[in-house]
Design a protein around this motif. Structure first.
Motif, PDB file in Angstrom:
ATOM      1  N   MET A 193      49.303 -14.140  29.459  1.00  7.12           N
ATOM      2  CA  MET A 193      50.019 -14.702  28.410  1.00  7.12           C
ATOM      3  C   MET A 193      48.911 -15.749  27.744  1.00  7.12           C
ATOM      4  SD  MET A 193      52.318 -18.297  28.901  1.00  7.12           S
ATOM      5  CE  MET A 193      53.624 -17.309  29.863  1.00  7.12           C
ATOM      6  N   HIS A 194      48.879 -15.470  26.245  1.00  6.98           N
ATOM      7  CA  HIS A 194      48.011 -16.137  25.574  1.00  6.98           C
ATOM      8  C   HIS A 194      48.617 -17.363  25.161  1.00  6.98           C
ATOM      9  CE1 HIS A 194      45.599 -16.240  21.556  1.00  6.98           C
ATOM     10  NE2 HIS A 194      44.914 -17.225  22.314  1.00  6.98           N
ATOM     11  N   ILE A 195      47.786 -18.596  25.274  1.00  7.67           N
ATOM     12  CA  ILE A 195      48.297 -19.773  25.051  1.00  7.67           C
ATOM     13  C   ILE A 195      47.282 -20.424  23.905  1.00  7.67           C
ATOM     14  CG2 ILE A 195      48.882 -22.136  25.610  1.00  7.67           C
ATOM     15  CD1 ILE A 195      49.784 -20.877  28.315  1.00  7.67           C
ATOM     16  N   ALA A 196      47.672 -20.788  22.571  1.00  5.60           N
ATOM     17  CA  ALA A 196      46.860 -21.463  21.956  1.00  5.60           C
ATOM     18  C   ALA A 196      47.121 -22.794  21.686  1.00  5.60           C
ATOM     19  CB  ALA A 196      46.791 -20.791  20.509  1.00  5.60           C
ATOM     20  N   ILE A 197      46.284 -23.642  21.867  1.00  7.23           N
ATOM     21  CA  ILE A 197      46.569 -25.256  21.705  1.00  7.23           C
ATOM     22  C   ILE A 197      45.923 -25.624  20.558  1.00  7.23           C
ATOM     23  CG2 ILE A 197      45.899 -27.531  22.885  1.00  7.23           C
ATOM     24  CD1 ILE A 197      45.590 -26.181  25.727  1.00  7.23           C
ATOM     25  N   LEU A 198      46.807 -26.268  19.693  1.00 11.06           N
ATOM     26  CA  LEU A 198      46.391 -26.579  18.460  1.00 11.06           C
ATOM     27  C   LEU A 198      45.924 -27.952  18.434  1.00 11.06           C
ATOM     28  CD1 LEU A 198      46.513 -25.767  15.309  1.00 11.06           C
ATOM     29  CD2 LEU A 198      49.221 -26.641  15.414  1.00 11.06           C
ATOM     30  N   ALA A 199      44.777 -28.282  18.111  1.00 15.84           N
ATOM     31  CA  ALA A 199      44.160 -29.441  18.132  1.00 15.84           C
ATOM     32  C   ALA A 199      43.992 -29.868  16.804  1.00 15.84           C
ATOM     33  CB  ALA A 199      42.626 -29.279  18.897  1.00 15.84           C
ATOM     34  N   LEU A 200      44.257 -31.383  16.788  1.00 18.05           N
ATOM     35  CA  LEU A 200      44.193 -32.085  15.482  1.00 18.05           C
ATOM     36  C   LEU A 200      43.661 -33.451  15.703  1.00 18.05           C
ATOM     37  CD1 LEU A 200      48.038 -31.729  14.651  1.00 18.05           C
ATOM     38  CD2 LEU A 200      46.089 -30.752  13.060  1.00 18.05           C
ATOM     39  N   ASP A 201      42.769 -33.933  14.416  1.00 14.33           N
ATOM     40  CA  ASP A 201      41.983 -34.997  14.639  1.00 14.33           C
ATOM     41  C   ASP A 201      42.827 -36.155  15.217  1.00 14.33           C
ATOM     42  OD1 ASP A 201      39.779 -34.665  13.823  1.00 14.33           O
ATOM     43  OD2 ASP A 201      39.821 -34.529  11.525  1.00 14.33           O
ATOM     44  N   GLY A 202      42.456 -37.171  16.105  1.00 14.45           N
ATOM     45  CA  GLY A 202      43.057 -38.182  16.430  1.00 14.45           C
ATOM     46  C   GLY A 202      44.198 -37.861  17.566  1.00 14.45           C
ATOM     47  N   LEU A 203      43.868 -36.746  18.336  1.00  9.39           N
ATOM     48  CA  LEU A 203      44.916 -36.310  19.312  1.00  9.39           C
ATOM     49  C   LEU A 203      44.627 -37.046  20.628  1.00  9.39           C
ATOM     50  CD1 LEU A 203      43.264 -34.756  21.592  1.00  9.39           C
ATOM     51  CD2 LEU A 203      43.596 -32.763  20.202  1.00  9.39           C
ATOM     52  N   PHE A 204      45.845 -37.473  21.216  1.00  8.35           N
ATOM     53  CA  PHE A 204      45.815 -37.866  22.723  1.00  8.35           C
ATOM     54  C   PHE A 204      44.802 -37.336  23.745  1.00  8.35           C
ATOM     55  CE2 PHE A 204      48.528 -38.702  26.651  1.00  8.35           C
ATOM     56  CZ  PHE A 204      47.967 -40.000  26.893  1.00  8.35           C
ATOM     57  N   ASP A 205      43.681 -38.011  24.168  1.00  4.00           N
ATOM     58  CA  ASP A 205      42.662 -37.111  24.933  1.00  4.00           C
ATOM     59  C   ASP A 205      43.138 -36.683  26.076  1.00  4.00           C
ATOM     60  OD1 ASP A 205      41.168 -38.998  22.904  1.00  4.00           O
ATOM     61  OD2 ASP A 205      39.425 -38.355  23.831  1.00  4.00           O
ATOM     62  N   THR A 206      44.037 -37.537  26.616  1.00  7.73           N
ATOM     63  CA  THR A 206      44.685 -37.098  28.118  1.00  7.73           C
ATOM     64  C   THR A 206      45.467 -35.821  27.962  1.00  7.73           C
ATOM     65  OG1 THR A 206      44.204 -39.138  28.675  1.00  7.73           O
ATOM     66  CG2 THR A 206      45.760 -37.985  29.989  1.00  7.73           C
ATOM     67  N   GLY A 207      46.210 -36.034  26.952  1.00 10.08           N
ATOM     68  CA  GLY A 207      47.355 -34.773  26.827  1.00 10.08           C
ATOM     69  C   GLY A 207      46.430 -33.467  26.698  1.00 10.08           C
TER      70      GLY A 207
END
Length: 321
Positions: free
Chosen positions: A1-15
């Motif tokens: 399963m390919h999972i892409a995590i979409l990262a944006l500026d100012g994201l919640f580090d722990t998440g």
């Protein structure tokens, strides 16, 4: 399963971290204890070349390209925990680009998941319209007013639908990641949970603070103050409306718009919260606590607590969530 995590500026580090760590733990445990190859091919992608977390750490991302079509896209929360911070963030150019990309992926059949404030991006994209969803309980009034076509139930921890899944506040990222592992292998998910000391949670209800939700609206604030002063009494919608100098219809409508529930249901939330406090901090028996919050006997209160919180009186007295 390919999972892409979409990262944006100012994201919640722990998440972001807990999602990556849970999936990596699943891959490692699958290889070491179950004789299997890694179950998850995980990549972190961005609509910008450079992304920094809420704490200012640089996050290496792969560019989103036209040929990128993962099985799942996960949207971590932005670290914007109040309406004053979140609303301007939703207007950022990179966030709007991310919303458009989510729409493209969904049109291609990609499943999409989000936790906490990440669910706002799915709602911005229109992907949750006329579907059940959950989100961070602390911003539920804003979510409900901004996205009236979403069937929001912030008491739930996870809500799967045909487009993917939404999860609850902050550490709901962990619940979402474990849910994805469970889809691949319930046995592996149980193993990961034990290694991470992560209990499976089905509800946010025990964590919701009614007073916080009331701050979203002046009438609801006044209703909350009145309700707390009348918990021992039987609830009367007419008496509440008279005390607040409003109509029963206006009070019902405002409670539904802001809280997603009736005045009576919110009154019962406050009773449950008060009963929890007394179970933790007083030496009163259950019958006396029931009388303090307006119930005739302990059995009725016991049933309500289990229905609302999923825990029995003994667990609640021990301080277990």
């Amino acid at each position: 399963m390919h999972i892409a995590i979409l990262a944006l500026d100012g994201l919640f580090d722990t998440g972001l971290a807990v999602t990556l760590d849970t999936l990596r733990a699943a891959n490692g445990l699958a290889a070491r204890t179950m004789g299997g190859s890694p179950r998850f091919d995980v990549s972190t992608v961005g609509v910008r070349k450079r992304v920094r977390s809420g704490h200012g750490f640089a996050i290496p991302v792969e560019p989103v390209t036209p040929d990128l079509k993962p099985d799942w896209v996960i949207v971590p929360a932005l670290a914007a925990t109040t309406p004053e911070l979140l609303l301007p963030a939703l207007e950022r150019a990179d966030v709007k680009d991310a919303v458009r990309q989510l729409q493209k992926w969904r049109a291609q059949g990609v499943s999409i998941g989000a936790s906490c404030i990440g669910t706002f991006l799915l709602a911005e994209a229109g992907l949750l319209d006329h579907r059940q969803a959950t989100s961070t309980w602390s911003l539920a009034p804003l979510f409900r007013q901004r996205y009236p076509h979403v069937l929001l139930d912030e008491s739930r921890m996870l809500v799967p639908t045909d487009i993917g899944v939404t999860a609850g506040a902050a550490m709901g990222h962990l619940d979402l990641a474990l849910w994805l592992v469970r889809k691949s292998s319930p046995e592996l998910a149980a193993l990961v949970s034990r290694f991470l000391l992560a209990d499976i949670r089905t509800s946010q209800a025990p964590y919701i603070i009614p007073n916080h939700l009331a701050q979203a609206d002046p009438l609801i604030q006044r209703f909350e103050r009145w309700a707390r002063d009348h918990l021992k009494e039987g609830f009367s919608l007419q008496h509440a409306a008279n005390a607040l100098a409003t109509s029963t219809r206006s009070l019902q409508r405002r409670c539904q718009e802001v809280l997603g529930k009736s005045p009576l249901a919110y009154f019962q939330d406050l009773r449950v919260e008060r009963a929890q406090s007394l179970l933790h901090g007083s030496g009163l028996d259950l019958g006396a606590i029931a009388a303090e919050v307006g119930y005739e006997d302990g059995a009725t209160l016991r049933t309500l607590l289990r229905q609302r919180l999923g825990r029995g009186v003994r667990d609640l007295r021990a301080g277990l969530r």
